[in-house]
Design a protein around this motif. Structure first.
Motif, PDB file in Angstrom:
ATOM      1  N   LEU A  75       0.834  -1.200   0.000  1.00  0.00           N
ATOM      2  CA  LEU A  75       0.000   0.000   0.000  1.00  0.00           C
ATOM      3  C   LEU A  75       0.873   1.255   0.000  1.00  0.00           C
ATOM      4  CD1 LEU A  75      -2.944   1.248   0.583  1.00  0.00           C
ATOM      5  CD2 LEU A  75      -2.038   1.478   2.867  1.00  0.00           C
ATOM      6  N   ARG A  78       2.292   2.012  -3.249  1.00  0.00           N
ATOM      7  CA  ARG A  78       1.339   2.710  -4.125  1.00  0.00           C
ATOM      8  C   ARG A  78       1.148   4.158  -3.707  1.00  0.00           C
ATOM      9  NH1 ARG A  78      -1.410  -1.675  -6.754  1.00  0.00           N
ATOM     10  NH2 ARG A  78      -1.568  -3.413  -5.338  1.00  0.00           N
ATOM     11  N   SER A  79       0.899   4.378  -2.393  1.00  0.00           N
ATOM     12  CA  SER A  79       0.489   5.716  -1.964  1.00  0.00           C
ATOM     13  C   SER A  79       1.656   6.697  -1.942  1.00  0.00           C
ATOM     14  CB  SER A  79      -0.199   5.658  -0.598  1.00  0.00           C
ATOM     15  OG  SER A  79       0.707   5.199   0.363  1.00  0.00           O
ATOM     16  N   SER A 153      -4.195  -4.981  -1.052  1.00  0.00           N
ATOM     17  CA  SER A 153      -3.751  -3.577  -0.953  1.00  0.00           C
ATOM     18  C   SER A 153      -4.321  -2.733  -2.090  1.00  0.00           C
ATOM     19  CB  SER A 153      -2.223  -3.492  -0.930  1.00  0.00           C
ATOM     20  OG  SER A 153      -1.690  -3.744  -2.202  1.00  0.00           O
ATOM     21  N   THR A 154      -4.733  -3.371  -3.184  1.00  0.00           N
ATOM     22  CA  THR A 154      -5.361  -2.641  -4.295  1.00  0.00           C
ATOM     23  C   THR A 154      -6.663  -1.984  -3.852  1.00  0.00           C
ATOM     24  OG1 THR A 154      -4.657  -4.528  -5.593  1.00  0.00           O
ATOM     25  CG2 THR A 154      -5.964  -2.888  -6.739  1.00  0.00           C
ATOM     26  N   ARG A 157      -7.047   2.430   0.395  1.00  0.00           N
ATOM     27  CA  ARG A 157      -6.418   3.714   0.073  1.00  0.00           C
ATOM     28  C   ARG A 157      -5.421   4.122   1.157  1.00  0.00           C
ATOM     29  NH1 ARG A 157      -6.447   3.717  -4.175  1.00  0.00           N
ATOM     30  NH2 ARG A 157      -8.082   3.906  -5.711  1.00  0.00           N
ATOM     31  N   ASN A 158      -5.569   3.552   2.352  1.00  0.00           N
ATOM     32  CA  ASN A 158      -4.652   3.909   3.443  1.00  0.00           C
ATOM     33  C   ASN A 158      -4.526   2.746   4.434  1.00  0.00           C
ATOM     34  OD1 ASN A 158      -6.990   4.069   5.151  1.00  0.00           O
ATOM     35  ND2 ASN A 158      -7.378   6.093   4.281  1.00  0.00           N
ATOM     36  N   GLN A 161      -7.655   1.456   6.234  1.00  0.00           N
ATOM     37  CA  GLN A 161      -8.520   0.553   5.470  1.00  0.00           C
ATOM     38  C   GLN A 161      -7.946  -0.867   5.413  1.00  0.00           C
ATOM     39  OE1 GLN A 161      -9.393   2.344   1.657  1.00  0.00           O
ATOM     40  NE2 GLN A 161     -10.431   4.090   2.592  1.00  0.00           N
TER      41      GLN A 161
END
Lengths: 244, 255
Positions: A75, A78-79, A153-154, A157-158, A161
């Motif tokens: 995650l 990604r973020s 993890s897709t 958003r954080n 979650q």
């Protein structure tokens, strides 16, 4: 050759990141030991119950901790935009998946082995099988769990979650996989759900090996289901790994 | 081939670093890019100037191949954007996009490795050169969390140019930089274009615009004007006009 180098680069980077996060590292090892001690020493007088619960607990912890660890690290990838930067290089899906698997596997296996040895020799759970057979089962569980982490993890958003997926994905497995109550004592519709949960098979395989001294060939059905689950999760991770 | 002028006489598709025609992109039903045409010769610093939401980042992401155009086409050195071009393209995303637990050197080393520099010695030299270029050689072993915002930005730039690409795509590289650091960045960019590197830089500040060889003013998914800073200032018809005046003038006359 270059492609192997990329996988190795990702794996060593992950290992380095985990190693530097001392507190997490301590928790990875410490938390499962605390849980095992809690249950282990509560049931010291009821050995048959402990013998039933402990193998399932080992499998549950192997699945749970690696899942949370992978889901949160991916995650972040990604973020924080590092995945976006990585995807502008010639990195492939297999580089990412194999790199991540290799990076986490080492820690996951170390964790599993420590819990296993603690359970067998400190908590003193009865044990009849081959240690390597147990490790092979845990290895399959770990591969599935890393893949599940990347896949899940897709949908987050954080970090908050990600944590919400724990009651959704892990808690039902704890209740329905036969760890607390034998699956045969569950209502018939829950027995059906139980038959679809990977942890049910991991529990059964570990119990057969640890309590009854079964060999890997005796638990081929369970291994087959776990491998299938790992393959499905790997495919799901591969399909979603490039999403930013 | 050091400046734009040198390329004018031989301009063909492959001589351009970036060649874009009729490029369109939409997120679902919402059009973001509405027909972009652009030729950027090699060795030029081209500035994409526009307000937030004008489509600058979308354009950059199309050029690294992360998004697929819904219409028109874009080529980089005559090829379609994508990972095959990773050797010759450096990308600096808007977020710092670095690993917090790793040091400056380790971050650059990791990205250099991902960019295909698998030989340890070559990579070590490339990393040392990149750190020197962004002025962080003395902080090589500091982990990211110990660095200031401006330093992180410099590491991010270092990670984009560690493999000495022919084209740099920089998405708002100067956001949050103090004037001194901004000047340093532009000094690096000037040296790079002088040695033949092409730079596409997106920005919403006119400070950056003045440093570019050529500019495109972007508004609502389109270029409303392209040209050198002088040419764009001249559109206002006023002798002392700033680029900001020019942008406002062109914005008003485009609506």
């Amino acid at each position: 050759m270059i492609s192997i180098d990329r996988k190795l680069a990702i794996a060593t980077r992950i290992a380095k990141e985990i190693r530097r996060d001392r507190r997490s590292l301590a928790l990875i090892i410490g938390a499962p030991i605390i849980v095992m001690s809690l249950i282990g020493f509560s049931f010291q007088d009821q050995k048959p119950v402990l013998n039933q619960v402990a193998p399932a607990l080992i499998a549950t912890m192997a699945m749970f901790f690696v899942f949370v660890l992978t889901a949160i690290s991916f995650l972040r990838e990604r973020s924080q935009g590092t995945l976006e930067r990585l995807l502008a290089t010639a990195v492939t899906r297999s580089d990412l998946l194999i790199g991540y698997l290799a990076g986490f596997l080492l820690f996951a296996l170390a964790q599993s082995v420590i819990i296993l040895l603690y359970t067998l020799f400190v908590v003193d759970v009865d044990y009849a099988g081959n240690l390597w057979d147990i490790i092979i089962i845990l290895l399959i569980v770990t591969i599935a769990s890393v893949s599940m982490g990347i896949f899940i993890s897709t949908f987050a958003r954080n970090e908050f979650q990600v944590v919400q997926f724990i009651p959704l994905l892990i808690a039902p497995q704890i209740f329905l996989s036969g760890m607390i109550l034998p699956t045969s004592q569950l209502p018939i519709y829950f027995q059906k759900v139980s038959g679809a949960l990977p942890l049910t098979y991991a529990n059964r395989a570990l119990r057969d090996i640890m309590l009854r001294g079964a060999s890997l060939s005796d638990v081929m059905v369970e291994i087959g289901v776990l491998v299938l689950f790992a393959i499905v999760m790997l495919a799901a991770a591969a399909a979603t790994v490039r999403k930013t | 081939m050091t400046t734009a002028e040198n390329n004018v006489t031989t301009s063909s598709a492959t001589d351009s670093a970036i060649s874009i025609s009729g490029l369109e992109f939409a997120y679902g039903n919402r059009p973001v890019l509405k027909g972009i045409d652009l030729e950027i010769p090699r060795g030029v610093a081209f500035g994409v100037l526009g307000a937030n939401g004008a489509g600058k980042t979308t354009l950059v992401r199309l050029l690294i191949g992360r998004l697929k155009a819904t219409g028109g086409s874009a080529t980089i050195f005559g090829q379609k954007p994508g990972p095959e071009l990773a050797d010759s393209v450096g990308y600096m995303p808007q977020l710092n996009a670095l690993y917090e637990a790793l040091s400056v050197r380790e971050n650059l080393d990791f990205f250099a490795r991902m960019l295909g520099l698998s030989n340890t010695n070559i990579r070590a030299n490339a990393v040392a050169r990149a750190m020197d270029l962004v002025g962080l050689s003395d902080r090589a072993d500091s982990v990211m969390s110990e660095l200031s915002g401006g330093m992180r930005q410099r590491v991010s730039l270092g990670a984009a140019l560690v493999h000495e690409p022919d084209l740099l795509l920089l998405d708002e590289p100067t956001v949050g930089l103090d004037p001194e650091l901004r000047a340093t960045f532009w000094q690096h960019f000037k040296e790079m274009t002088d040695s033949g590197t092409t730079i596409l830089i997106s920005s919403h500040t006119m400070d950056d615009a003045a440093h570019c060889n050529t500019l495109g003013f972007m508004r609502d998914g389109k270029f409303i004007a392209t040209g050198t800073p002088d040419e764009l200032r001249a559109t206002t018809g006023k002798p002392n006009a700033t680029l900001e005046d020019a942008f406002l003038h062109l914005s008003r006359s485009s609506t």
